[in-house]
Design a protein around this motif. Structure first.
Motif, PDB file in Angstrom:
ATOM      1  N   GLN A 110      -5.543   8.894  66.235  1.00 15.74           N
ATOM      2  CA  GLN A 110      -5.569   8.164  67.514  1.00 15.74           C
ATOM      3  C   GLN A 110      -5.600   9.109  68.716  1.00 15.74           C
ATOM      4  O   GLN A 110      -6.174   8.787  69.750  1.00 15.74           O
ATOM      5  CB  GLN A 110      -4.347   7.235  67.604  1.00 15.74           C
ATOM      6  CG  GLN A 110      -4.515   5.979  66.763  1.00 15.74           C
ATOM      7  CD  GLN A 110      -3.240   5.159  66.647  1.00 15.74           C
ATOM      8  OE1 GLN A 110      -2.150   5.635  66.958  1.00 15.74           O
ATOM      9  NE2 GLN A 110      -3.379   3.923  66.192  1.00 15.74           N
ATOM     10  N   THR A 111      -4.966  10.252  68.576  1.00 13.60           N
ATOM     11  CA  THR A 111      -4.944  11.196  69.700  1.00 13.60           C
ATOM     12  C   THR A 111      -6.118  12.179  69.654  1.00 13.60           C
ATOM     13  O   THR A 111      -6.289  12.983  70.575  1.00 13.60           O
ATOM     14  CB  THR A 111      -3.625  12.002  69.706  1.00 13.60           C
ATOM     15  OG1 THR A 111      -3.457  12.631  68.427  1.00 13.60           O
ATOM     16  CG2 THR A 111      -2.429  11.101  69.980  1.00 13.60           C
ATOM     17  N   GLY A 112      -6.911  12.135  68.573  1.00  9.92           N
ATOM     18  CA  GLY A 112      -8.042  13.062  68.444  1.00  9.92           C
ATOM     19  C   GLY A 112      -7.623  14.496  68.193  1.00  9.92           C
ATOM     20  O   GLY A 112      -8.395  15.436  68.413  1.00  9.92           O
ATOM     21  N   THR A 113      -6.388  14.671  67.719  1.00 10.28           N
ATOM     22  CA  THR A 113      -5.885  16.022  67.433  1.00 10.28           C
ATOM     23  C   THR A 113      -6.565  16.563  66.174  1.00 10.28           C
ATOM     24  O   THR A 113      -6.662  15.854  65.167  1.00 10.28           O
ATOM     25  CB  THR A 113      -4.361  15.975  67.224  1.00 10.28           C
ATOM     26  OG1 THR A 113      -3.764  15.260  68.306  1.00 10.28           O
ATOM     27  CG2 THR A 113      -3.779  17.367  67.131  1.00 10.28           C
ATOM     28  N   GLY A 114      -7.016  17.784  66.226  1.00  4.72           N
ATOM     29  CA  GLY A 114      -7.772  18.355  65.117  1.00  4.72           C
ATOM     30  C   GLY A 114      -6.916  19.136  64.133  1.00  4.72           C
ATOM     31  O   GLY A 114      -5.775  19.495  64.424  1.00  4.72           O
ATOM     32  N   VAL A 115      -7.500  19.388  62.968  1.00  2.00           N
ATOM     33  CA  VAL A 115      -6.835  20.184  61.935  1.00  2.00           C
ATOM     34  C   VAL A 115      -7.825  21.216  61.394  1.00  2.00           C
ATOM     35  O   VAL A 115      -8.977  20.889  61.104  1.00  2.00           O
ATOM     36  CB  VAL A 115      -6.335  19.288  60.772  1.00  2.00           C
ATOM     37  CG1 VAL A 115      -5.862  20.133  59.589  1.00  2.00           C
ATOM     38  CG2 VAL A 115      -5.214  18.376  61.255  1.00  2.00           C
ATOM     39  N   ALA A 116      -7.354  22.465  61.287  1.00  2.00           N
ATOM     40  CA  ALA A 116      -8.119  23.510  60.609  1.00  2.00           C
ATOM     41  C   ALA A 116      -7.649  23.538  59.159  1.00  2.00           C
ATOM     42  O   ALA A 116      -6.526  23.953  58.870  1.00  2.00           O
ATOM     43  CB  ALA A 116      -7.877  24.866  61.269  1.00  2.00           C
ATOM     44  N   HIS A 117      -8.497  23.061  58.273  1.00  2.00           N
ATOM     45  CA  HIS A 117      -8.165  22.978  56.848  1.00  2.00           C
ATOM     46  C   HIS A 117      -8.534  24.309  56.192  1.00  2.00           C
ATOM     47  O   HIS A 117      -9.688  24.751  56.290  1.00  2.00           O
ATOM     48  CB  HIS A 117      -8.969  21.819  56.253  1.00  2.00           C
ATOM     49  CG  HIS A 117      -8.794  21.602  54.793  1.00  2.00           C
ATOM     50  ND1 HIS A 117      -7.609  21.839  54.127  1.00  2.00           N
ATOM     51  CD2 HIS A 117      -9.660  21.129  53.850  1.00  2.00           C
ATOM     52  CE1 HIS A 117      -7.761  21.541  52.843  1.00  2.00           C
ATOM     53  NE2 HIS A 117      -8.985  21.110  52.660  1.00  2.00           N
ATOM     54  N   CYS A 118      -7.545  24.926  55.544  1.00  2.00           N
ATOM     55  CA  CYS A 118      -7.741  26.261  54.960  1.00  2.00           C
ATOM     56  C   CYS A 118      -7.427  26.203  53.462  1.00  2.00           C
ATOM     57  O   CYS A 118      -6.378  26.705  53.025  1.00  2.00           O
ATOM     58  CB  CYS A 118      -6.830  27.280  55.643  1.00  2.00           C
ATOM     59  SG  CYS A 118      -6.980  27.336  57.440  1.00  2.00           S
ATOM     60  N   PRO A 119      -8.299  25.603  52.667  1.00  2.00           N
ATOM     61  CA  PRO A 119      -7.946  25.328  51.272  1.00  2.00           C
ATOM     62  C   PRO A 119      -7.621  26.573  50.452  1.00  2.00           C
ATOM     63  O   PRO A 119      -6.671  26.558  49.658  1.00  2.00           O
ATOM     64  CB  PRO A 119      -9.159  24.583  50.719  1.00  2.00           C
ATOM     65  CG  PRO A 119     -10.256  24.756  51.710  1.00  2.00           C
ATOM     66  CD  PRO A 119      -9.611  25.026  53.031  1.00  2.00           C
ATOM     67  N   SER A 120      -8.362  27.661  50.616  1.00  2.00           N
ATOM     68  CA  SER A 120      -8.115  28.842  49.768  1.00  2.00           C
ATOM     69  C   SER A 120      -6.763  29.461  50.076  1.00  2.00           C
ATOM     70  O   SER A 120      -5.994  29.796  49.164  1.00  2.00           O
ATOM     71  CB  SER A 120      -9.205  29.893  49.975  1.00  2.00           C
ATOM     72  OG  SER A 120     -10.470  29.364  49.674  1.00  2.00           O
ATOM     73  N   SER A 121      -6.458  29.610  51.362  1.00  2.00           N
ATOM     74  CA  SER A 121      -5.179  30.192  51.750  1.00  2.00           C
ATOM     75  C   SER A 121      -4.025  29.309  51.291  1.00  2.00           C
ATOM     76  O   SER A 121      -3.008  29.796  50.788  1.00  2.00           O
ATOM     77  CB  SER A 121      -5.128  30.367  53.264  1.00  2.00           C
ATOM     78  OG  SER A 121      -3.813  30.623  53.700  1.00  2.00           O
ATOM     79  N   ASN A 122      -4.180  28.004  51.460  1.00  2.00           N
ATOM     80  CA  ASN A 122      -3.114  27.076  51.072  1.00  2.00           C
ATOM     81  C   ASN A 122      -2.858  27.164  49.574  1.00  2.00           C
ATOM     82  O   ASN A 122      -1.706  27.090  49.122  1.00  2.00           O
ATOM     83  CB  ASN A 122      -3.477  25.639  51.459  1.00  2.00           C
ATOM     84  CG  ASN A 122      -3.643  25.444  52.971  1.00  2.00           C
ATOM     85  OD1 ASN A 122      -4.332  24.541  53.391  1.00  2.00           O
ATOM     86  ND2 ASN A 122      -3.040  26.295  53.782  1.00  2.00           N
ATOM     87  N   ALA A 123      -3.924  27.330  48.801  1.00  2.00           N
ATOM     88  CA  ALA A 123      -3.757  27.457  47.354  1.00  2.00           C
ATOM     89  C   ALA A 123      -3.163  28.822  47.000  1.00  2.00           C
ATOM     90  O   ALA A 123      -2.295  28.924  46.123  1.00  2.00           O
ATOM     91  CB  ALA A 123      -5.101  27.259  46.656  1.00  2.00           C
ATOM     92  N   ARG A 124      -3.594  29.870  47.681  1.00  2.00           N
ATOM     93  CA  ARG A 124      -3.099  31.237  47.421  1.00  2.00           C
ATOM     94  C   ARG A 124      -1.585  31.300  47.613  1.00  2.00           C
ATOM     95  O   ARG A 124      -0.864  31.951  46.867  1.00  2.00           O
ATOM     96  CB  ARG A 124      -3.832  32.207  48.350  1.00  2.00           C
ATOM     97  CG  ARG A 124      -3.134  33.481  48.815  1.00  2.00           C
ATOM     98  CD  ARG A 124      -3.007  34.543  47.742  1.00  2.00           C
ATOM     99  NE  ARG A 124      -2.983  35.896  48.270  1.00  2.00           N
ATOM    100  CZ  ARG A 124      -1.870  36.586  48.580  1.00  2.00           C
ATOM    101  NH1 ARG A 124      -0.690  36.040  48.436  1.00  2.00           N
ATOM    102  NH2 ARG A 124      -1.969  37.821  49.013  1.00  2.00           N
ATOM    103  N   LEU A 125      -1.089  30.590  48.665  1.00  2.00           N
ATOM    104  CA  LEU A 125       0.348  30.596  48.938  1.00  2.00           C
ATOM    105  C   LEU A 125       1.057  29.392  48.306  1.00  2.00           C
ATOM    106  O   LEU A 125       2.259  29.207  48.499  1.00  2.00           O
ATOM    107  CB  LEU A 125       0.603  30.616  50.451  1.00  2.00           C
ATOM    108  CG  LEU A 125       0.227  31.924  51.157  1.00  2.00           C
ATOM    109  CD1 LEU A 125       0.284  31.772  52.670  1.00  2.00           C
ATOM    110  CD2 LEU A 125       1.149  33.073  50.720  1.00  2.00           C
ATOM    111  N   GLY A 126       0.303  28.582  47.561  1.00  2.00           N
ATOM    112  CA  GLY A 126       0.919  27.424  46.904  1.00  2.00           C
ATOM    113  C   GLY A 126       1.546  26.454  47.890  1.00  2.00           C
ATOM    114  O   GLY A 126       2.538  25.788  47.592  1.00  2.00           O
TER     115      GLY A 126
END
Ligand code: ZN
Length: 447
Positions: free
Chosen positions: A279-295
């Motif tokens: 609703q606020t149009g706030t964005g997200v930077a999705h970083c799948p590899s990093s998120n998986a690397r750090l679990g």
């Protein structure tokens, strides 16, 4: 003038047109895109696009360039464990090490299809020199469109934060340096190659006062705002214990929602928070590899998109994603979304949109980059899909997203060829590799 002819073209324009055809670039702009052969242009460089796919250049929405010279450390640690190992090493970075790291990380981004790179730099050790200027110089040398941050940390260990006190700064100094960086560097022009972002590091390394003041400053100056949020359950627990609220409640209270804000990671949001972000149009930077690397978990990218939140892709810093390859993030975003939400969770074209149009929207550049349309800036990638890796795959977008990273025949940024036949035209890769090894060895050897 450059004419790319005979290629598969995925425009990502309003009608989402795809065809076998041509793209014509004059100066820094796209002047023709369409099916069939290009008209003849006197004196133009003609690129034979047969066997290739032309896409808009990718936009990287989250990165820490300086980390390229601290790769491979704390390989099996959690986020908080990894951070506490790395902070003392990062406390020793300098103009020289940041320059080498930024050149290498940006070179890798260029070679993997990126034409616009955002960077989140938040470590400014005392006596470290002008680190922002060092990475801005590196981006100009490599030749990418660049959105660096004047980031910050002011909550050290003595204030209950995670970083050692030696790498945090005083709030007034931070705000003055941030405003000075905007005044010195930020170019709001439509074909800008350089725009500054205001980016305190994260709730657990920054005071609430700084978060609030930084938002006021960014809005007064008309620049974008970025921070890490909801990356791990540890962060959620810390926020609950320290502030008795969730990370998003905390950020929203301090002015950190809106279409001029994007968060890195955004993994641990509940349904009502996802609705609020949309609703606020706030964005997200999705970083799948990093998120998986750090679990850390898997962001609800498909749910966020469905709610209306722009979701871009990011490689994150190379200390938690040693590959630093943006093309791999498309595939990982798709695979992880389907592993989490089933076969319909994210399509190949949605993955491509995240890497291009959505990233452009996050940076406020959607009228200038992110699609192949007449009048937009000439930021594009020409991928070769007729070698053993991809030959025979009938849908070129499926080949690009599901297959191994293809050879990059040509990367244009603002009309300039930055990569030709998988090789950078702007910096010498072998020299850079030697400099990276030496810089990392020196950094680790220094007591
Ligand atoms: Zn990060």
């Amino acid at each position: 003038m450059i004419v790319i002819d005979g290629a598969s073209v995925v425009t990502l324009d309003r009608q989402r047109r795809e065809f076998v055809g041509h793209v014509v670039v004059d100066g820094n702009q796209i002047v023709a895109v369409g099916p069939g052969s290009a008209p003849a242009y006197d004196g133009a460089r003609v690129v034979d696009g047969r066997g290739c796919l032309v896409t808009p250049g990718f936009v990287n929405t989250h990165q820490h360039l300086y980390q390229w010279v601290t790769r491979g450390l704390a390989a099996d640690a959690t986020l908080f464990g990894w951070l506490t190992t790395l902070y003392p090493v990062w406390a020793r970075i300098s103009e020289e090490s940041v320059h080498v790291a930024a050149q290498a990380a940006l070179a890798q981004l260029a070679k993997t299809g990126c034409t616009t790179a955002a960077d989140h730099h938040y470590v400014f050790p005392r006596g470290g020199g002008d680190l922002l200027a060092a990475e801005i110089a590196a981006a100009a040398e490599v030749g990418l469109r660049f959105h660096p941050s004047r980031g910050s940390m002011d909550r050290g260990q003595k204030d209950g934060g995670l970083p050692p006190d030696s790498v945090v700064e005083d709030r007034d100094e931070i705000l003055a340096a941030t405003e000075a960086a905007i005044d010195r560097w930020h170019d709001p022009a439509p074909d800008s190659m350089l725009q500054i972002v205001v980016a305190p590091c994260s709730p657990f390394s920054v005071s609430g006062e700084l978060m609030r003041d930084a938002a006021v400053l960014a809005r007064r100056k008309g620049v974008r705002m970025h921070t890490h949020l909801a990356e791990t359950t540890d962060e959620g627990d810390w926020c609950r214990e320290t502030f008795n609220c969730t990370p998003l409640e905390y950020a929203a209270e301090l002015g950190w929602t809106g279409s001029d804000v994007w968060f890195a990671h955004g993994i641990h949001f509940d349904d009502s928070e996802i609705k609020q972000l949309g609703q606020t149009g706030t964005g997200v930077a999705h970083c799948p590899s990093s998120n998986a690397r750090l679990g850390a978990g898997i962001a609800r990218a498909a749910d966020l998109r469905a709610a209306g939140s722009p979701v871009g892709l990011g490689v994150d810093g190379a200390a938690s994603n040693e590959a630093g390859s943006l093309i791999e993030e498309l595939r990982h975003a798709l695979l992880f979304a389907r592993a989490r939400g089933g076969p319909q969770a994210l399509g190949v074209r949605a993955a491509l949109e995240m890497a291009t149009l959505d990233g452009a929207r996050i940076l406020g550049r959607e009228n200038e980059i992110g699609s192949l349309e007449v009048g937009k800036l000439a930021d594009l990638a020409v991928w070769r899909l007729d070698t053993l890796d991809h030959a025979g795959i009938p849908d070129p977008v499926a080949a690009l997203v599901l297959g191994t990273p293809p050879p990059l025949d040509l990367l244009l940024v603002n009309g300039h060829a930055v990569v030709e036949h998988d090789t950078l035209t702007t910096v010498d890769e072998a020299t850079l590799a030697t400099q990276v090894s030496k810089t990392q060895a020196d950094l680790l050897a220094t007591p």
